[in-house]
Design a protein around this motif. Sequence first.
Motif, mmCIF file in Angstrom:
data_model
loop_
_atom_site.group_PDB
_atom_site.id
_atom_site.type_symbol
_atom_site.label_atom_id
_atom_site.label_comp_id
_atom_site.label_asym_id
_atom_site.label_seq_id
_atom_site.Cartn_x
_atom_site.Cartn_y
_atom_site.Cartn_z
ATOM 1 N N PHE A 164 -0.118 -4.387 2.645
ATOM 2 C CA PHE A 164 -1.281 -5.273 2.527
ATOM 3 C C PHE A 164 -2.059 -5.001 1.231
ATOM 4 O O PHE A 164 -2.590 -5.929 0.608
ATOM 5 C CB PHE A 164 -2.203 -5.102 3.735
ATOM 6 N N ALA A 165 -2.108 -3.743 0.801
ATOM 7 C CA ALA A 165 -2.813 -3.423 -0.444
ATOM 8 C C ALA A 165 -2.123 -4.091 -1.640
ATOM 9 O O ALA A 165 -2.794 -4.593 -2.551
ATOM 10 C CB ALA A 165 -2.870 -1.913 -0.639
ATOM 11 N N TRP A 166 -0.781 -4.100 -1.632
ATOM 12 C CA TRP A 166 -0.064 -4.735 -2.740
ATOM 13 C C TRP A 166 -0.221 -6.254 -2.699
ATOM 14 O O TRP A 166 -0.434 -6.897 -3.735
ATOM 15 C CB TRP A 166 1.399 -4.344 -2.715
ATOM 16 N N VAL A 167 -0.142 -6.857 -1.524
ATOM 17 C CA VAL A 167 -0.340 -8.306 -1.419
ATOM 18 C C VAL A 167 -1.722 -8.687 -1.931
ATOM 19 O O VAL A 167 -1.884 -9.679 -2.656
ATOM 20 C CB VAL A 167 -0.146 -8.785 0.035
ATOM 21 N N ASP A 168 -2.731 -7.898 -1.579
ATOM 22 C CA ASP A 168 -4.091 -8.207 -2.037
ATOM 23 C C ASP A 168 -4.191 -8.121 -3.556
ATOM 24 O O ASP A 168 -4.883 -8.920 -4.196
ATOM 25 C CB ASP A 168 -5.089 -7.252 -1.384
ATOM 26 N N ARG A 169 -3.476 -7.167 -4.155
ATOM 27 C CA ARG A 169 -3.437 -7.086 -5.614
ATOM 28 C C ARG A 169 -2.847 -8.373 -6.206
ATOM 29 O O ARG A 169 -3.351 -8.904 -7.199
ATOM 30 C CB ARG A 169 -2.593 -5.896 -6.077
ATOM 31 N N ILE A 170 -1.761 -8.839 -5.614
ATOM 32 C CA ILE A 170 -1.100 -10.047 -6.113
ATOM 33 C C ILE A 170 -2.033 -11.249 -6.025
ATOM 34 O O ILE A 170 -2.178 -12.021 -6.981
ATOM 35 C CB ILE A 170 0.195 -10.318 -5.311
ATOM 36 N N LEU A 171 -2.676 -11.420 -4.876
ATOM 37 C CA LEU A 171 -3.574 -12.559 -4.697
ATOM 38 C C LEU A 171 -4.721 -12.530 -5.706
ATOM 39 O O LEU A 171 -5.074 -13.567 -6.297
ATOM 40 C CB LEU A 171 -4.131 -12.570 -3.272
ATOM 41 N N PHE A 172 -5.290 -11.360 -5.905
ATOM 42 C CA PHE A 172 -6.387 -11.228 -6.854
ATOM 43 C C PHE A 172 -5.920 -11.518 -8.282
ATOM 44 O O PHE A 172 -6.573 -12.271 -9.025
ATOM 45 C CB PHE A 172 -6.974 -9.814 -6.771
ATOM 46 N N GLU A 173 -4.770 -10.948 -8.642
ATOM 47 C CA GLU A 173 -4.252 -11.141 -10.005
ATOM 48 C C GLU A 173 -3.894 -12.601 -10.252
ATOM 49 O O GLU A 173 -4.167 -13.137 -11.340
ATOM 50 C CB GLU A 173 -3.035 -10.238 -10.224
ATOM 51 N N HIS A 174 -3.298 -13.266 -9.280
ATOM 52 C CA HIS A 174 -2.957 -14.687 -9.450
ATOM 53 C C HIS A 174 -4.205 -15.519 -9.713
ATOM 54 O O HIS A 174 -4.208 -16.411 -10.571
ATOM 55 C CB HIS A 174 -2.247 -15.206 -8.202
ATOM 56 N N LYS A 175 -5.254 -15.247 -8.948
ATOM 57 C CA LYS A 175 -6.479 -16.031 -9.149
ATOM 58 C C LYS A 175 -7.019 -15.843 -10.559
ATOM 59 O O LYS A 175 -7.400 -16.816 -11.231
ATOM 60 C CB LYS A 175 -7.544 -15.634 -8.126
ATOM 61 N N GLN A 176 -7.041 -14.597 -11.020
ATOM 62 C CA GLN A 176 -7.573 -14.338 -12.347
ATOM 63 C C GLN A 176 -6.700 -14.961 -13.434
ATOM 64 O O GLN A 176 -7.195 -15.651 -14.331
ATOM 65 C CB GLN A 176 -7.684 -12.817 -12.577
#
Length: 585
Positions: free
Chosen positions: A213-225
């Motif tokens: 879940f920590a890695w998925v959250d990183r991906i979601l945040f990075e995609h938005k930025q």
Amino acid sequence: MVPLYAPWFVLLAILMQLVPSSAYPITASWFRDRYSREEWAQALDSYQKFGADSIWQRAPPIIKRTEGELSRNPNFVWCGSTKSATKVTGTRCWEEARSELSSLGLKVSGFLTYEYEEDFGKDVMLCPKYDRRLNSSRIYYRIVLPTTRPRTPCDFPQGSEVYVLFTTFSGTDSHSLLLEGAYNRSMNVYFGLPAFPVDSGGGFDTTLTDVYFAWVDRILFEHKQRYSRLTSREISLYSTLKGYYSTDEVCLAQVTPGSKKQRNLAGFYLNLYKNLGQMIRRYQKEFVLSPFIDLNLSELNATVSDHVRGFTAIANLGVVDVIAVQEGRGAGKGCYFWDTQIDLPVKTVDPMLYEILRYRQPTISPGVTYRQAFSASNQQVFRAFGTAHDLLVKQGVPFEFWLNVEAFEYVRDDPCLPVDPSASGMGELLERTSKSRVDRAITVAGADVQKIISFSWDADYLCVTRKYNKSLASEIIADKERPIISNCSFHSPYNLSVVVLGYNLDGETQSFKIKWTDTSGRNRTDTLYGYYFELDYGERNDRVTSLQYVMLWDTYDWQEVRPKGHVTVQAAGAYNDCIYSYDYS
């Protein structure tokens, strides 16, 4: 709605002017990655010609690696020390990570890789004290992830156990190119989420749940930025990213109470989907799933009720926007039969399905019937899903129910090549199916859903083999105006006019052949035409927007109809009939 008193030819002429010609009902599919603008432009232009508007992608899993495995992985040959000039030589990157993090008071529990060729930006490094980027002959990111959820993403007290995840990038990001091409064609894109890591026995490695879940959250945040900064015609590409698809799929009948093992499995999936959905909702994107059915008695031996309970449990999580149910027919887990065919041999009704059953179970009897092989038909289970969906929506649980047509046959005599097996494409050597069988899937379940998707575009729709010298996509484009009936019935017990739901039923000379039995036991056949049309039926009734409603002229005395029996409806030009049973005795 059109008034009943107008002549049928006037109604048809008016409606044909008001309602545009419909595309083929399948408007979404999975795509493999492509690595140039030209490739994506060609693929999306042909896909748009097909009439589709949505692209889904899968993603590879997070994989646990030993240091020995990393040293032998060709993608990590160039992953050297951050201290070397080239970042290629010196201590290996994973050895350096263990040493450096140990000096900072962290305990490295292991290493992970996520190899999906994404050009992540600096925003993926939420914790600059621990995370690193290595510009070598590949671009690597070293991401430090907690084994338990911290209060903040970078809260690592002394002695914390962590996993170190490495990503690789070779120079072209297919995802950015896809978003750009999709934006220019007003299409929607759903990226795949990483598949959950598995252990050495093939089961889910639940010790890595928080890491995942920590890695998925990183991906979601990075995609938005990143995608908010990337623009096409000054519009953020992030708006074209409609949502995310969970690569981990489950049989709906297994998301139900049962044995301890089954309860654990159901709990795992529900927890996985709930957490992913909540995370995605925070970014105001859609969360989509594609679970499957299994009505095969020799495999799961599950009932319609088992499947509906699982379907309802997932919907009631309240964080899933689309449930696109895999029909199972291509894999031999689902089947097409009408009530009148339940005791017929599968081989006589659907020879290819029999070949699939025989391939999966070589000892199966050549005379096996549908009743002996399956617990129910696809029509029964999808109709039950449609009823459950409508009830849930009325109860305040909004989501869409899609049909996922399997455009393959689970045999290997004339296979299509696998495409992108680690991520978005077909991972097995399987045969593509025919246009008539895809039509049949829509006949069976196309009246109960909001949209139709199909797996998968590259492996099945673009494939040419010895048996098929034209692709399935080109066959459908050339034949997309062929009528498809998706439901048939009497209007009501008090009005025995035949009502038909389907696609492309508005042809000026479209006729229907009705086979029925009268009270004296004689089999009768009539050729009828529509006189009442609702060509916007799907749009008004929360179904596929191109779904149409037609009521047929009566040419028989209602009192002559046998009080109990069945009726066969054949649309002129259609590949498949519709049969319905009734009992007004």
